[in-house]
Design a protein around this motif. Structure first.
Motif, PDB file in Angstrom:
ATOM      1  N   VAL A   1       0.860  -1.179   0.000  1.00  0.00           N
ATOM      2  CA  VAL A   1       0.000   0.000   0.000  1.00  0.00           C
ATOM      3  C   VAL A   1       0.894   1.225   0.000  1.00  0.00           C
ATOM      4  CG1 VAL A   1      -1.695   1.341   1.307  1.00  0.00           C
ATOM      5  CG2 VAL A   1      -1.923  -1.150   1.153  1.00  0.00           C
ATOM      6  N   TRP A   2       0.660   2.132  -0.928  1.00  0.00           N
ATOM      7  CA  TRP A   2       1.505   3.311  -1.103  1.00  0.00           C
ATOM      8  C   TRP A   2       0.855   4.562  -0.517  1.00  0.00           C
ATOM      9  CZ3 TRP A   2       6.430   3.338  -2.687  1.00  0.00           C
ATOM     10  CH2 TRP A   2       6.912   2.206  -3.368  1.00  0.00           C
ATOM     11  N   LEU A   3       1.708   5.408   0.059  1.00  0.00           N
ATOM     12  CA  LEU A   3       1.328   6.751   0.480  1.00  0.00           C
ATOM     13  C   LEU A   3       2.146   7.724  -0.366  1.00  0.00           C
ATOM     14  CD1 LEU A   3      -0.126   8.672   2.498  1.00  0.00           C
ATOM     15  CD2 LEU A   3       1.898   8.451   3.979  1.00  0.00           C
ATOM     16  N   ARG A   4       1.485   8.393  -1.296  1.00  0.00           N
ATOM     17  CA  ARG A   4       2.186   9.298  -2.212  1.00  0.00           C
ATOM     18  C   ARG A   4       1.941  10.764  -1.892  1.00  0.00           C
ATOM     19  NH1 ARG A   4       0.884   4.800  -5.549  1.00  0.00           N
ATOM     20  NH2 ARG A   4       2.768   3.912  -6.513  1.00  0.00           N
ATOM     21  N   GLU A   5       0.920  11.016  -1.070  1.00  0.00           N
ATOM     22  CA  GLU A   5       0.624  12.373  -0.616  1.00  0.00           C
ATOM     23  C   GLU A   5      -0.111  12.261   0.708  1.00  0.00           C
ATOM     24  OE1 GLU A   5      -2.427  14.447  -2.839  1.00  0.00           O
ATOM     25  OE2 GLU A   5      -3.017  12.561  -3.793  1.00  0.00           O
ATOM     26  N   PHE A   6      -0.012  13.306   1.505  1.00  0.00           N
ATOM     27  CA  PHE A   6      -0.716  13.317   2.779  1.00  0.00           C
ATOM     28  C   PHE A   6      -2.150  13.772   2.565  1.00  0.00           C
ATOM     29  CE2 PHE A   6       3.785  14.206   4.023  1.00  0.00           C
ATOM     30  CZ  PHE A   6       4.025  12.977   4.603  1.00  0.00           C
ATOM     31  N   GLY A   7      -3.063  13.189   3.333  1.00  0.00           N
ATOM     32  CA  GLY A   7      -4.464  13.554   3.169  1.00  0.00           C
ATOM     33  C   GLY A   7      -5.377  12.538   3.811  1.00  0.00           C
ATOM     34  N   GLY A   8      -6.598  12.437   3.279  1.00  0.00           N
ATOM     35  CA  GLY A   8      -7.582  11.520   3.830  1.00  0.00           C
ATOM     36  C   GLY A   8      -7.225  10.076   3.574  1.00  0.00           C
ATOM     37  N   PRO A   9      -8.013   9.153   4.118  1.00  0.00           N
ATOM     38  CA  PRO A   9      -7.718   7.729   3.955  1.00  0.00           C
ATOM     39  C   PRO A   9      -7.557   7.295   2.502  1.00  0.00           C
ATOM     40  CG  PRO A   9      -9.412   8.026   5.611  1.00  0.00           C
ATOM     41  CD  PRO A   9      -9.198   9.371   5.001  1.00  0.00           C
TER      42      PRO A   9
ATOM     43  N   PRO B   1       5.683  10.865  15.175  1.00  0.00           N
ATOM     44  CA  PRO B   1       7.001  10.304  15.485  1.00  0.00           C
ATOM     45  C   PRO B   1       7.697   9.663  14.297  1.00  0.00           C
ATOM     46  CG  PRO B   1       5.278   8.815  16.217  1.00  0.00           C
ATOM     47  CD  PRO B   1       4.591  10.051  15.721  1.00  0.00           C
ATOM     48  N   PHE B   2       7.001   9.510  13.170  1.00  0.00           N
ATOM     49  CA  PHE B   2       7.590   8.833  12.018  1.00  0.00           C
ATOM     50  C   PHE B   2       8.165   9.844  11.036  1.00  0.00           C
ATOM     51  CE2 PHE B   2       3.696   6.150  12.989  1.00  0.00           C
ATOM     52  CZ  PHE B   2       4.376   5.358  13.891  1.00  0.00           C
ATOM     53  N   THR B   3       9.105   9.374  10.242  1.00  0.00           N
ATOM     54  CA  THR B   3       9.651  10.179   9.163  1.00  0.00           C
ATOM     55  C   THR B   3       9.674   9.323   7.900  1.00  0.00           C
ATOM     56  OG1 THR B   3      11.928   9.520   9.692  1.00  0.00           O
ATOM     57  CG2 THR B   3      11.100  11.566  10.692  1.00  0.00           C
ATOM     58  N   GLY B   4       9.684   9.981   6.765  1.00  0.00           N
ATOM     59  CA  GLY B   4       9.725   9.252   5.512  1.00  0.00           C
ATOM     60  C   GLY B   4       9.588  10.207   4.352  1.00  0.00           C
ATOM     61  N   THR B   5      10.188   9.834   3.241  1.00  0.00           N
ATOM     62  CA  THR B   5      10.108  10.629   2.023  1.00  0.00           C
ATOM     63  C   THR B   5       9.079  10.017   1.094  1.00  0.00           C
ATOM     64  OG1 THR B   5      12.439  11.244   2.222  1.00  0.00           O
ATOM     65  CG2 THR B   5      11.409  11.536   0.071  1.00  0.00           C
ATOM     66  N   LEU B   6       8.118  10.820   0.690  1.00  0.00           N
ATOM     67  CA  LEU B   6       7.092  10.335  -0.225  1.00  0.00           C
ATOM     68  C   LEU B   6       7.653  10.168  -1.627  1.00  0.00           C
ATOM     69  CD1 LEU B   6       4.007  12.452   0.895  1.00  0.00           C
ATOM     70  CD2 LEU B   6       4.794  10.243   1.753  1.00  0.00           C
ATOM     71  N   PRO B   7       7.174   9.160  -2.376  1.00  0.00           N
ATOM     72  CA  PRO B   7       6.210   8.134  -1.966  1.00  0.00           C
ATOM     73  C   PRO B   7       6.850   7.109  -1.041  1.00  0.00           C
ATOM     74  CG  PRO B   7       7.011   7.654  -4.153  1.00  0.00           C
ATOM     75  CD  PRO B   7       7.615   8.971  -3.783  1.00  0.00           C
ATOM     76  N   MET B   8       6.033   6.505  -0.185  1.00  0.00           N
ATOM     77  CA  MET B   8       6.532   5.519   0.761  1.00  0.00           C
ATOM     78  C   MET B   8       5.446   4.497   1.047  1.00  0.00           C
ATOM     79  SD  MET B   8       6.274   7.637   4.376  1.00  0.00           S
ATOM     80  CE  MET B   8       6.614   6.199   5.389  1.00  0.00           C
ATOM     81  N   ILE B   9       5.874   3.373   1.587  1.00  0.00           N
ATOM     82  CA  ILE B   9       4.953   2.359   2.104  1.00  0.00           C
ATOM     83  C   ILE B   9       4.877   2.576   3.611  1.00  0.00           C
ATOM     84  CG2 ILE B   9       4.544  -0.106   2.429  1.00  0.00           C
ATOM     85  CD1 ILE B   9       6.291  -0.552  -0.097  1.00  0.00           C
TER      86      ILE B   9
ATOM     87  N   SER C   1       7.948   2.751   8.543  1.00  0.00           N
ATOM     88  CA  SER C   1       7.636   2.565   7.124  1.00  0.00           C
ATOM     89  C   SER C   1       7.864   1.109   6.738  1.00  0.00           C
ATOM     90  CB  SER C   1       8.503   3.476   6.250  1.00  0.00           C
ATOM     91  OG  SER C   1       9.868   3.142   6.376  1.00  0.00           O
ATOM     92  N   GLY C   2       7.127   0.691   5.689  1.00  0.00           N
ATOM     93  CA  GLY C   2       7.325  -0.650   5.150  1.00  0.00           C
ATOM     94  C   GLY C   2       6.412  -1.720   5.673  1.00  0.00           C
ATOM     95  N   GLY C   3       5.487  -1.374   6.585  1.00  0.00           N
ATOM     96  CA  GLY C   3       4.665  -2.407   7.207  1.00  0.00           C
ATOM     97  C   GLY C   3       3.469  -2.861   6.397  1.00  0.00           C
ATOM     98  N   TYR C   4       2.930  -1.980   5.559  1.00  0.00           N
ATOM     99  CA  TYR C   4       1.751  -2.345   4.777  1.00  0.00           C
ATOM    100  C   TYR C   4       2.204  -3.029   3.491  1.00  0.00           C
ATOM    101  CZ  TYR C   4      -0.705   1.195   7.682  1.00  0.00           C
ATOM    102  OH  TYR C   4      -1.226   1.944   8.714  1.00  0.00           O
ATOM    103  N   ALA C   5       2.744  -4.218   3.623  1.00  0.00           N
ATOM    104  CA  ALA C   5       3.316  -4.919   2.470  1.00  0.00           C
ATOM    105  C   ALA C   5       3.444  -6.395   2.788  1.00  0.00           C
ATOM    106  CB  ALA C   5       4.683  -4.339   2.119  1.00  0.00           C
ATOM    107  N   GLU C   6       3.663  -7.195   1.748  1.00  0.00           N
ATOM    108  CA  GLU C   6       3.796  -8.637   1.937  1.00  0.00           C
ATOM    109  C   GLU C   6       5.140  -9.025   2.531  1.00  0.00           C
ATOM    110  OE1 GLU C   6       1.219 -11.041  -1.206  1.00  0.00           O
ATOM    111  OE2 GLU C   6       2.690  -9.739  -2.201  1.00  0.00           O
ATOM    112  N   LEU C   7       6.152  -8.186   2.338  1.00  0.00           N
ATOM    113  CA  LEU C   7       7.494  -8.451   2.862  1.00  0.00           C
ATOM    114  C   LEU C   7       8.014  -7.192   3.540  1.00  0.00           C
ATOM    115  CD1 LEU C   7       8.995 -10.259  -0.265  1.00  0.00           C
ATOM    116  CD2 LEU C   7       8.355 -11.362   1.898  1.00  0.00           C
ATOM    117  N   ALA C   8       8.757  -7.379   4.628  1.00  0.00           N
ATOM    118  CA  ALA C   8       9.348  -6.246   5.342  1.00  0.00           C
ATOM    119  C   ALA C   8      10.735  -6.637   5.826  1.00  0.00           C
ATOM    120  CB  ALA C   8       8.472  -5.829   6.519  1.00  0.00           C
ATOM    121  N   ALA C   9      11.723  -5.795   5.553  1.00  0.00           N
ATOM    122  CA  ALA C   9      13.086  -5.995   6.043  1.00  0.00           C
ATOM    123  C   ALA C   9      13.271  -5.167   7.300  1.00  0.00           C
ATOM    124  CB  ALA C   9      14.104  -5.600   4.973  1.00  0.00           C
TER     125      ALA C   9
END
Length: 325
Positions: free
Chosen positions: A4-12, A53-61, A93-101
């Motif tokens: 699941v990708w987050l490419r911009e901040f906003g509603g669900p 508390p989170f940080t991340g550069t869009l786009p991100m999972i 970041s990275g949790g909404y996915a089938e694999l996570a490192a």
């Protein structure tokens, strides 16, 4: 892999399913085949505003907590971890996915006899509940008011506090939530949807406030002189704060939650062990498929959920007793 990708901040609706490259386990990391992703209210705030508390550069999972099975290990990691059932934070970041490192040193092994979905539900909220009680250090018999008592943290706080011999006063919104809190061990309940919800209530020794805003401030009026306040959330829009003059006049103590990494790890291990021994039950109120992340966020923000909300990424992963080796 599916993600699941987050490419911009906003509603669900800004949470959009799609494909992503498979991550690889780097030095000191493991690769988790994700069965469940742990959702928190803080993640909805980050999605909406980019703040928190989170940080991340869009786009991100997005996604800060997962439960699953170790599929591969990177250099420097014990290969015997492969196949083990684990839960882990991802760093935001990275949790909404089938694999996570994730770093191998941040893993928590799921005890035998504890289902993987239950363990995932305990990851963030269980350790928070345990750490709150450690920080407040209430004595048996004290009266403790728990706000949002039917939420992910609240349902676990009610159980842990009742087991510690406290007189639990659970505050939540609506009869279903109050009924759940009572079933989990609350001795009294207060419906904070009522405008006069504090009227006539007996003072308490401790307020554990995961809401903030107007509700958090109203809860402080129930503190007896000499009582303690510990705020840990701002779902109500702001932290609960009191004027210094009022704190002094009422001889109140305002506590803070600042755990060390060792304390966080110990708290997580404690709640996993309690759940495996059937002394603590995470309440999983809603489940959504990975592609339904937007709906999951919408449900959390509506305040209509009970307990924990999970994303079932691969619910077919085995989780019977003994599967954790």
């Amino acid at each position: 892999m599916r993600a699941v990708w987050l490419r911009e901040f906003g509603g669900p609706e800004v949470l959009v399913p799609g494909e992503a490259p498979d991550p690889a386990a780097g030095e000191g990391q493991v690769l988790i085949a994700v069965a469940h992703a742990n959702l928190t209210f803080v993640e909805t705030q980050f999605r909406a505003t980019g703040l928190g508390p989170f940080t991340g550069t869009l786009p991100m999972i997005p996604g800060n907590g997962v439960g699953g099975t170790v599929a591969a290990v990177g250099p420097g990691v014990d290969p015997s971890l492969i196949g083990r059932r684990v839960i882990s934070s991802t760093g935001g970041s990275g949790g909404y996915a089938e694999l996570a490192a994730v770093p191998a040193d941040g893993l928590h092994l799921v005890p035998d006899g504890l289902a993987l979905d239950a363990a995932t539900a305990l990851l963030a909220d269980g350790r928070t509940a345990r750490l709150l009680l450690e920080a407040a250090a209430p004595a048996p018999g004290e009266r403790v008011l728990i706000l949002a008592a039917a939420g992910g943290v609240g349902t676990l706080l009610v159980q842990l506090a009742a087991a510690a011999g406290l007189h639990v006063v659970a505050a939540a919104g609506g009869p279903d939530k109050l009924s759940l809190a009572a079933d989990l061990g609350a001795a009294e309940t207060l419906d904070y949807r009522r405008p006069d919800w504090t009227a006539g209530a007996t003072p308490v020794d401790l307020v554990l406030d995961g809401v903030g805003g107007a509700l958090g401030h109203a809860a402080t009026t129930l503190l007896r002189n000499g009582g303690r306040l510990l705020s840990y959330g701002l779902a109500g829009g702001s932290w609960t704060s009191l004027p210094d003059a009022e704190i002094r006049a009422r001889d109140l103590t305002v506590l803070a939650l600042r755990p060390t990494p060792d304390a966080v790890r110990a708290a997580t291990a404690h709640v996993l062990a309690e759940a495996a021994a059937h002394r603590l039950r995470p309440v999983i109120g809603r489940r959504f498929p990975l592609a339904g992340a937007a709906g999951a966020h919408r449900a959390i923000e509506s305040r209509a959920t009970l307990g924990k909300t999970l994303l079932d990424v691969d619910p077919a992963q085995p989780h019977p007793a003994g599967a954790g080796r």
